[in-house]
Design a protein around this motif. Structure first.
Motif: not given
Length: 69
Positions: A34-40, A42-49
């Motif tokens: 779940a933490a990885k999804f939360t980071e994804l 919240a990322a400035p660029s979801v695609g790059k992350h």
């Protein structure tokens, strides 16, 4: 928001991240915490992350789309 995806969903119980791409193809990524999804999300660029921290690390299974066998 991302031009790469129609939708991103995560089931914290099964730890499956489902990615629906802009072209309609769907993939299930196994064992994503779940933490990885939360980071994804919240990322400035979801695609790059996604390209750096999800796609190369977690196993993907292509899911059938409507009309596909």
């Amino acid at each position: 928001k991302s031009s790469m995806f129609q939708a991103l969903d995560h089931d914290p119980v099964s730890r499956v991240l489902t990615a629906t791409m802009a072209n309609g193809q769907k993939y299930a990524y196994a064992d994503v915490p779940a933490a990885k999804f939360t980071e994804l999300m919240a990322a400035p660029s979801v695609g790059k992350h996604f390209g750096a921290f999800i796609k190369p690390i977690f196993k993907a299974t292509k899911l059938p789309t409507v009309g596909e066998k």
